[in-house]
Scaffold this motif. Structure first.
Motif, PDB file in Angstrom:
ATOM      1  N   THR A 116       0.800  -1.231   0.000  1.00 46.22           N
ATOM      2  CA  THR A 116       0.000   0.000   0.000  1.00 46.22           C
ATOM      3  C   THR A 116       0.838   1.288   0.000  1.00 46.22           C
ATOM      4  O   THR A 116       0.429   2.266  -0.647  1.00 46.22           O
ATOM      5  CB  THR A 116      -0.990   0.020   1.180  1.00 46.22           C
ATOM      6  N   PRO A 117       2.000   1.353   0.687  1.00 40.54           N
ATOM      7  CA  PRO A 117       2.777   2.596   0.608  1.00 40.54           C
ATOM      8  C   PRO A 117       3.255   2.920  -0.803  1.00 40.54           C
ATOM      9  O   PRO A 117       3.182   4.083  -1.235  1.00 40.54           O
ATOM     10  CB  PRO A 117       3.964   2.330   1.551  1.00 40.54           C
ATOM     11  N   MET A 118       3.728   1.901  -1.541  1.00 37.16           N
ATOM     12  CA  MET A 118       4.189   2.152  -2.907  1.00 37.16           C
ATOM     13  C   MET A 118       3.021   2.560  -3.800  1.00 37.16           C
ATOM     14  O   MET A 118       3.146   3.455  -4.654  1.00 37.16           O
ATOM     15  CB  MET A 118       4.889   0.911  -3.468  1.00 37.16           C
ATOM     16  N   ASN A 119       1.880   1.924  -3.612  1.00 41.34           N
ATOM     17  CA  ASN A 119       0.683   2.289  -4.372  1.00 41.34           C
ATOM     18  C   ASN A 119       0.300   3.744  -4.111  1.00 41.34           C
ATOM     19  O   ASN A 119      -0.020   4.495  -5.034  1.00 41.34           O
ATOM     20  CB  ASN A 119      -0.468   1.364  -3.967  1.00 41.34           C
ATOM     21  N   THR A 120       0.367   4.154  -2.850  1.00 41.19           N
ATOM     22  CA  THR A 120       0.006   5.525  -2.476  1.00 41.19           C
ATOM     23  C   THR A 120       0.990   6.536  -3.040  1.00 41.19           C
ATOM     24  O   THR A 120       0.592   7.603  -3.531  1.00 41.19           O
ATOM     25  CB  THR A 120      -0.068   5.652  -0.947  1.00 41.19           C
ATOM     26  N   LEU A 121       2.285   6.211  -2.990  1.00 38.50           N
ATOM     27  CA  LEU A 121       3.288   7.120  -3.552  1.00 38.50           C
ATOM     28  C   LEU A 121       3.043   7.349  -5.035  1.00 38.50           C
ATOM     29  O   LEU A 121       3.206   8.469  -5.543  1.00 38.50           O
ATOM     30  CB  LEU A 121       4.688   6.551  -3.328  1.00 38.50           C
ATOM     31  N   PHE A 122       2.649   6.302  -5.740  1.00 36.14           N
ATOM     32  CA  PHE A 122       2.344   6.456  -7.165  1.00 36.14           C
ATOM     33  C   PHE A 122       1.172   7.417  -7.364  1.00 36.14           C
ATOM     34  O   PHE A 122       1.234   8.336  -8.185  1.00 36.14           O
ATOM     35  CB  PHE A 122       2.012   5.099  -7.787  1.00 36.14           C
ATOM     36  N   ILE A 123       0.113   7.227  -6.589  1.00 39.09           N
ATOM     37  CA  ILE A 123      -1.086   8.053  -6.768  1.00 39.09           C
ATOM     38  C   ILE A 123      -0.815   9.515  -6.426  1.00 39.09           C
ATOM     39  O   ILE A 123      -1.246  10.424  -7.155  1.00 39.09           O
ATOM     40  CB  ILE A 123      -2.251   7.489  -5.925  1.00 39.09           C
ATOM     41  N   VAL A 124      -0.078   9.771  -5.334  1.00 40.47           N
ATOM     42  CA  VAL A 124       0.155  11.173  -4.950  1.00 40.47           C
ATOM     43  C   VAL A 124       1.188  11.845  -5.857  1.00 40.47           C
ATOM     44  O   VAL A 124       1.350  13.076  -5.789  1.00 40.47           O
ATOM     45  CB  VAL A 124       0.588  11.293  -3.469  1.00 40.47           C
ATOM     46  N   SER A 125       1.868  11.071  -6.695  1.00 43.38           N
ATOM     47  CA  SER A 125       2.789  11.693  -7.657  1.00 43.38           C
ATOM     48  C   SER A 125       2.035  12.278  -8.850  1.00 43.38           C
ATOM     49  O   SER A 125       2.556  13.150  -9.555  1.00 43.38           O
ATOM     50  CB  SER A 125       3.806  10.657  -8.160  1.00 43.38           C
ATOM     51  N   LEU A 126       0.800  11.827  -9.077  1.00 45.05           N
ATOM     52  CA  LEU A 126       0.048  12.251 -10.254  1.00 45.05           C
ATOM     53  C   LEU A 126      -0.218  13.760 -10.298  1.00 45.05           C
ATOM     54  O   LEU A 126      -0.114  14.372 -11.375  1.00 45.05           O
ATOM     55  CB  LEU A 126      -1.266  11.468 -10.344  1.00 45.05           C
ATOM     56  N   PRO A 127      -0.566  14.412  -9.179  1.00 47.23           N
ATOM     57  CA  PRO A 127      -0.761  15.875  -9.239  1.00 47.23           C
ATOM     58  C   PRO A 127       0.497  16.631  -9.656  1.00 47.23           C
ATOM     59  O   PRO A 127       0.403  17.698 -10.282  1.00 47.23           O
ATOM     60  CB  PRO A 127      -1.175  16.229  -7.811  1.00 47.23           C
ATOM     61  N   PHE A 128       1.675  16.118  -9.304  1.00 43.79           N
ATOM     62  CA  PHE A 128       2.921  16.773  -9.704  1.00 43.79           C
ATOM     63  C   PHE A 128       3.134  16.618 -11.218  1.00 43.79           C
ATOM     64  O   PHE A 128       3.568  17.556 -11.891  1.00 43.79           O
ATOM     65  CB  PHE A 128       4.100  16.175  -8.946  1.00 43.79           C
ATOM     66  N   ILE A 129       2.823  15.433 -11.736  1.00 41.79           N
ATOM     67  CA  ILE A 129       2.941  15.197 -13.174  1.00 41.79           C
ATOM     68  C   ILE A 129       1.903  16.018 -13.933  1.00 41.79           C
ATOM     69  O   ILE A 129       2.141  16.468 -15.058  1.00 41.79           O
ATOM     70  CB  ILE A 129       2.770  13.692 -13.474  1.00 41.79           C
ATOM     71  N   GLN A 130       0.770  16.236 -13.291  1.00 39.47           N
ATOM     72  CA  GLN A 130      -0.319  16.995 -13.908  1.00 39.47           C
ATOM     73  C   GLN A 130       0.112  18.408 -14.299  1.00 39.47           C
ATOM     74  O   GLN A 130      -0.365  18.967 -15.290  1.00 39.47           O
ATOM     75  CB  GLN A 130      -1.504  17.050 -12.944  1.00 39.47           C
ATOM     76  N   LYS A 131       1.035  18.981 -13.547  1.00 41.74           N
ATOM     77  CA  LYS A 131       1.487  20.347 -13.836  1.00 41.74           C
ATOM     78  C   LYS A 131       2.173  20.428 -15.198  1.00 41.74           C
ATOM     79  O   LYS A 131       2.054  21.429 -15.904  1.00 41.74           O
ATOM     80  CB  LYS A 131       2.450  20.817 -12.739  1.00 41.74           C
ATOM     81  N   ASP A 132       2.910  19.376 -15.578  1.00 44.61           N
ATOM     82  CA  ASP A 132       3.629  19.362 -16.855  1.00 44.61           C
ATOM     83  C   ASP A 132       2.826  18.710 -17.970  1.00 44.61           C
ATOM     84  O   ASP A 132       3.007  19.046 -19.139  1.00 44.61           O
ATOM     85  CB  ASP A 132       4.964  18.639 -16.692  1.00 44.61           C
ATOM     86  N   TYR A 133       1.955  17.774 -17.592  1.00 41.30           N
ATOM     87  CA  TYR A 133       1.167  17.053 -18.608  1.00 41.30           C
ATOM     88  C   TYR A 133      -0.311  17.048 -18.205  1.00 41.30           C
ATOM     89  O   TYR A 133      -0.895  15.995 -17.929  1.00 41.30           O
ATOM     90  CB  TYR A 133       1.681  15.618 -18.767  1.00 41.30           C
TER      91      TYR A 133
END
Length: 228
Positions: free
Chosen positions: A128-145
């Motif tokens: 679950t921690p790795m899964n969560t880290l992936f999901i919370v990274s999406l808003p950061f990627i959203q800024k560029d894409y």
């Protein structure tokens, strides 16, 4: 007598950090919520480390750890995905609730982990921690894409894929070290070195690549080692 409470106190810090992260996520501050996920992850690592170091493992500590993880790495990622779906290119008042499928499967994952004797050293299914880290990274990627992350189809597809990975039978190596030996921990060192090289350049955007690397290396590693 005090030392037996130290790991549980660290676990409670994980829970407290997760609660704060959820508040930020519901208020739309998804990037701030991500930093509280990182903080929860640090506490989650050190509570187990402290329990082993002090030799004070207990059933209460194990249950408390799962309950804390359910908040920090189960409910919190569901809220982040809910917010992303709410902002996606297909507007519907009910569609964002699909995000909490991640929360449901996180609960199934944690319950499975607590009762699966095959997972004493390594994981079966995405943790679950790795899964969560992936999901919370999406808003950061959203800024560029933004056009990519705002895709409803992509977000629902990720929700389904991640939910399946949580309860899958894919064997994934743990990052716990029983020794410093290179030969015994080669796959873990390789993973950590590559991840450490990616993070300074890509920051949170490195997380999807790290997740793919994590799963890929695990498949290659356990293909060579027969599972019980």
């Amino acid at each position: 007598m005090i030392k037996k409470h130290i790991p549980n106190a660290i676990t409670c810090a994980n829970l407290f950090s997760g609660c704060i992260g959820i508040v930020y996520a519901f208020n739309g501050a998804l990037e701030t919520a991500a930093y509280f996920v990182l903080l929860s992850g640090i506490f989650d690592f050190f509570d187990g480390f402290a329990a082993r170091l002090l030799n004070v493992k207990s059933n209460i500590g194990k249950d408390l750890d799962s309950l804390a993880d359910m908040v920090s790495f189960g409910f919190l990622p569901g809220v982040v995905m809910y917010q992303l779906l709410s902002q996606s290119d297909y507007t519907s008042p009910y569609l964002p609730y699909l995000a909490f499928i991640i929360t449901v499967f996180s609960a199934l994952r944690l319950a499975k982990f607590n009762n699966d004797t095959r997972q004493t050293e390594d994981f079966i299914g995405l943790n679950t921690p790795m899964n969560t880290l992936f999901i919370v990274s999406l808003p950061f990627i959203q800024k560029d894409y933004p056009s990519v992350i705002n895709s409803t189809v992509l977000l629902i597809g990720l929700t389904a894929l991640l939910s399946w990975l949580l309860i899958s039978e894919i064997k994934i190596f743990s990052l716990k070290f029983s020794s410093k030996s290179w030969a015994h921990n080669k796959i873990k060192y390789i993973f950590l070195i590559i991840s450490a090289l990616l993070i300074p350049f890509l920051k949170f955007a490195a997380v999807p690549f790290i997740l793919i690397l994590y799963i890929g290396l695990s498949i290659l590693h356990f293909r060579k080692i027969p599972t019980a």
